[in-house]
Design a protein around this motif. Structure first.
Motif, PDB file in Angstrom:
ATOM      1  N   SER A  94       0.835  -1.209   0.000  1.00  0.00           N
ATOM      2  CA  SER A  94       0.000   0.000   0.000  1.00  0.00           C
ATOM      3  C   SER A  94       0.867   1.257   0.000  1.00  0.00           C
ATOM      4  O   SER A  94       1.991   1.266   0.512  1.00  0.00           O
ATOM      5  CB  SER A  94      -0.915   0.005   1.224  1.00  0.00           C
ATOM      6  OG  SER A  94      -0.169   0.047   2.417  1.00  0.00           O
ATOM      7  N   HIS A  96       0.606   5.250   1.184  1.00  0.00           N
ATOM      8  CA  HIS A  96      -0.151   6.219   1.974  1.00  0.00           C
ATOM      9  C   HIS A  96       0.402   7.616   1.721  1.00  0.00           C
ATOM     10  O   HIS A  96       1.585   7.883   1.950  1.00  0.00           O
ATOM     11  CB  HIS A  96      -0.080   5.875   3.463  1.00  0.00           C
ATOM     12  CG  HIS A  96      -0.928   4.702   3.831  1.00  0.00           C
ATOM     13  ND1 HIS A  96      -1.317   4.427   5.120  1.00  0.00           N
ATOM     14  CD2 HIS A  96      -1.486   3.724   3.074  1.00  0.00           C
ATOM     15  CE1 HIS A  96      -2.058   3.333   5.146  1.00  0.00           C
ATOM     16  NE2 HIS A  96      -2.174   2.886   3.912  1.00  0.00           N
ATOM     17  N   TYR A 120      -1.865  -4.760   3.221  1.00  0.00           N
ATOM     18  CA  TYR A 120      -2.775  -3.615   3.354  1.00  0.00           C
ATOM     19  C   TYR A 120      -3.292  -3.487   4.780  1.00  0.00           C
ATOM     20  O   TYR A 120      -4.373  -2.968   5.029  1.00  0.00           O
ATOM     21  CB  TYR A 120      -3.904  -3.744   2.312  1.00  0.00           C
ATOM     22  CG  TYR A 120      -3.295  -3.832   0.926  1.00  0.00           C
ATOM     23  CD1 TYR A 120      -2.867  -2.690   0.274  1.00  0.00           C
ATOM     24  CD2 TYR A 120      -3.051  -5.070   0.337  1.00  0.00           C
ATOM     25  CE1 TYR A 120      -2.233  -2.770  -0.966  1.00  0.00           C
ATOM     26  CE2 TYR A 120      -2.428  -5.161  -0.900  1.00  0.00           C
ATOM     27  CZ  TYR A 120      -2.018  -4.003  -1.544  1.00  0.00           C
ATOM     28  OH  TYR A 120      -1.384  -4.076  -2.757  1.00  0.00           O
ATOM     29  N   VAL A 124      -7.429   0.650   8.127  1.00  0.00           N
ATOM     30  CA  VAL A 124      -7.541   2.104   8.144  1.00  0.00           C
ATOM     31  C   VAL A 124      -9.014   2.513   8.124  1.00  0.00           C
ATOM     32  O   VAL A 124      -9.905   1.723   7.792  1.00  0.00           O
ATOM     33  CB  VAL A 124      -6.810   2.743   6.941  1.00  0.00           C
ATOM     34  CG1 VAL A 124      -5.334   2.398   6.962  1.00  0.00           C
ATOM     35  CG2 VAL A 124      -7.456   2.323   5.616  1.00  0.00           C
ATOM     36  N   THR A 126     -11.909   3.696   6.521  1.00  0.00           N
ATOM     37  CA  THR A 126     -12.320   3.713   5.128  1.00  0.00           C
ATOM     38  C   THR A 126     -13.820   3.433   5.040  1.00  0.00           C
ATOM     39  O   THR A 126     -14.565   3.734   5.983  1.00  0.00           O
ATOM     40  CB  THR A 126     -11.463   2.708   4.316  1.00  0.00           C
ATOM     41  OG1 THR A 126     -11.828   2.766   2.946  1.00  0.00           O
ATOM     42  CG2 THR A 126     -11.589   1.287   4.835  1.00  0.00           C
ATOM     43  N   TYR A 134     -13.428   0.221   9.573  1.00  0.00           N
ATOM     44  CA  TYR A 134     -11.988  -0.027   9.478  1.00  0.00           C
ATOM     45  C   TYR A 134     -11.810  -1.309   8.660  1.00  0.00           C
ATOM     46  O   TYR A 134     -12.338  -2.357   9.006  1.00  0.00           O
ATOM     47  CB  TYR A 134     -11.355  -0.152  10.861  1.00  0.00           C
ATOM     48  CG  TYR A 134     -10.958   1.193  11.429  1.00  0.00           C
ATOM     49  CD1 TYR A 134      -9.627   1.600  11.448  1.00  0.00           C
ATOM     50  CD2 TYR A 134     -11.923   2.076  11.882  1.00  0.00           C
ATOM     51  CE1 TYR A 134      -9.272   2.847  11.934  1.00  0.00           C
ATOM     52  CE2 TYR A 134     -11.583   3.334  12.367  1.00  0.00           C
ATOM     53  CZ  TYR A 134     -10.250   3.711  12.387  1.00  0.00           C
ATOM     54  OH  TYR A 134      -9.893   4.951  12.855  1.00  0.00           O
ATOM     55  N   SER A 137      -6.446  -1.331   3.954  1.00  0.00           N
ATOM     56  CA  SER A 137      -6.137  -0.053   3.337  1.00  0.00           C
ATOM     57  C   SER A 137      -6.388  -0.129   1.839  1.00  0.00           C
ATOM     58  O   SER A 137      -6.043  -1.129   1.186  1.00  0.00           O
ATOM     59  CB  SER A 137      -4.668   0.302   3.572  1.00  0.00           C
ATOM     60  OG  SER A 137      -4.275   1.381   2.753  1.00  0.00           O
ATOM     61  N   TYR A 141      -3.869   5.364  -0.638  1.00  0.00           N
ATOM     62  CA  TYR A 141      -4.758   5.913   0.393  1.00  0.00           C
ATOM     63  C   TYR A 141      -4.240   7.259   0.867  1.00  0.00           C
ATOM     64  O   TYR A 141      -3.044   7.426   1.130  1.00  0.00           O
ATOM     65  CB  TYR A 141      -4.810   4.929   1.564  1.00  0.00           C
ATOM     66  CG  TYR A 141      -5.660   5.342   2.744  1.00  0.00           C
ATOM     67  CD1 TYR A 141      -7.038   5.436   2.642  1.00  0.00           C
ATOM     68  CD2 TYR A 141      -5.067   5.592   3.986  1.00  0.00           C
ATOM     69  CE1 TYR A 141      -7.819   5.778   3.748  1.00  0.00           C
ATOM     70  CE2 TYR A 141      -5.835   5.923   5.091  1.00  0.00           C
ATOM     71  CZ  TYR A 141      -7.212   6.020   4.966  1.00  0.00           C
ATOM     72  OH  TYR A 141      -7.970   6.354   6.057  1.00  0.00           O
TER      73      TYR A 141
END
Length: 452
Positions: A94, A96, A120, A124, A126, A134, A137, A141
């Motif tokens: 991922s 960020h 991932y 997070v 989302t 949560y 990810s 992101y």
């Protein structure tokens, strides 16, 4: 003289420093409603940071993931910079974002995202289909960022080995969705809505800008996606320009602007397994809590090669949708399409839809029709979970002008609620060479006009 030299030196330092900070460009957009100018960052004078200078090595996922994170951190800490992805294929986990960062893919660059869900985590803040939670990810992101961009002529590509196995939505997945639905309806704090477990299999979005400002995507190609491809969520000032999307997996909408405002989508190509563009504003109680409509969205000069709809609105639209303008778009002949414009809701959603404009659109054959409005689109949820509160959706002021197709089942099918009819729909020079069934199918519609 000494004072003058000090002054000149100070000016020089300020001038050099200011070149590191992205310049804000203002874009004025014409629309049939009052459309605020959109602001996005220009990184052309900012410093550049190649990921190879931070340890990136082709074929090494761990080193590449770390190098990209370090380059993003460096660019953000100096108040603005461009992270360069050089030509070649770079596998990564991922990514960020942080504020004031442009991720730039040079021509010939491919960022290949791992299909290992562990890459991932941690989970997070989302969403899943209009419900906050949560979860894994998104592959890319950004949360609470300002001045962020993804640019260049390179390609973002999702490895699909795991995600395509999750398309089937097995029983464990549906049980987790039921849990999430009930948690949202009861206003359980988002932090407690943990959706990562052995059987939930909630696929992440490819790109999610979450609560961001001044967002730019320009020039890139995107291939494949676990879920929705580009998801600006609760964002302000978004430009998606000259982006080429190819994604034929389950729920592979091209762009889903959700509860986002002041959005421009232009000169893009969509080849989708789902809607090319789906405008959303959250689901039921969760969206009523956030109380943020999707507003001021302009879509122009786009080409659709395949998809369910050119533009869909809903069915997650409980925060409301207003001021949408679709102009000068084309659907290629041979594309598999259900509608050009499809508005969908149900008696649980509430919200509203108003001031939707489409003009100068051409299409080949459409499986269904040019305009569809339906108020009982609930899919599997009708018998899956209870209805906690009934709220109908006011729908009004839908205007189509100069829209043509070659072969349709209907020109318009509008199925409103008896208690709350759809109001004020106008069609001007909207036609098809062949209409296979009925030209218009209307229930519970007030103030419909059709002119040449």
């Amino acid at each position: 003289m000494k004072k003058l030299l000090i002054l000149l030196a100070s000016f020089s330092l300020v001038s050099c420093y200011s070149q590191k900070v992205p310049v804000i460009n203002t874009i004025k957009v014409a629309a049939p409603f009052e459309m605020p100018a959109i602001q996005v960052a220009d990184f052309s004078k900012c410093s550049k940071f190649s990921i190879t200078d931070f340890g990136a090595v082709k074929g090494d996922k761990k080193k590449n993931t770390t190098a990209i994170a370090k380059a993003i951190d460096k660019a953000s800490k100096q108040d603005g910079g461009t992270v360069i992805i050089p030509p070649g294929e770079w596998i990564t986990g991922s990514i960020h974002f942080k504020s004031n960062v442009n991720l730039h893919l040079q021509e010939g660059a491919v960022l290949l995202f791992s299909s290992d869900p562990q890459d991932y985590l941690p989970a997070v803040h989302t969403t899943w289909e209009g419900m906050e939670c949560y979860n894994y990810s998104p592959l890319i992101y950004a949360h609470n960022c300002t001045n962020v961009a993804i640019t260049g002529k390179g390609t973002l590509k999702a490895g699909m080995q795991t995600w395509e196995k999750w398309f089937a939505r097995p029983s464990g997945h549906m049980n987790s969705l039921k849990l999430l639905y009930n948690q949202c309806a009861k206003n359980v704090p988002v932090e407690q809505r943990q959706m990562v477990n052995d059987s939930a299999n909630l696929r992440p979005q490819f790109i999610q800008f979450n609560r961001c400002k001044n967002v730019l995507l320009e020039g890139i190609s995107i291939k494949d996606s676990p879920f929705w491809v580009i998801h600006p969520y609760l964002c302000n000032d978004v430009v998606i320009r000259k982006v080429n999307v190819y994604a034929h997996g389950h729920n592979n909408d091209g762009v889903d602007p959700e509860m986002s405002q002041n959005v421009l989508i232009e000169d893009c190509i969509f080849d989708q397994g789902d809607d090319a563009i789906a405008i959303k504003s959250g689901r039921d109680q969760d969206a009523w809590r956030l109380n943020t409509p999707a507003r001021n969205i302009v879509i122009r000069n786009c080409l659709v090669k395949n998809g369910h709809q050119l533009v869909a609105i809903g069915s997650e639209m409980s925060g409301g949708v207003e001021n949408v303008f679709i102009d000068n778009c084309k659907v290629v002949d041979g594309a598999k399409l259900n509608h050009l414009l499809f508005l969908k809701t149900n008696e649980r959603r509430g919200g509203y839809m108003k001031n939707i404009y489409m003009q100068n659109v051409e299409s080949g054959k459409i499986d269904q029709g040019i305009l569809g409005i339906e108020t009982d689109v609930i899919y599997q949820w009708k018998n899956l979970v209870p209805m906690y509160e009934r709220r109908l959706t006011p729908i009004s002021d839908i205007h189509l002008t100069n829209v043509k197709a070659t072969d349709v089942k209907f020109i318009s099918r509008i199925l409103g609620e008896k208690e709350l009819p759809v109001q004020q729909v106008s069609l001007k020079n909207v036609s098809a060479v062949k209409v296979r069934e009925n030209k218009h199918i209307h229930e519970n519609l007030l103030q419909f006009t059709e002119t040449k």
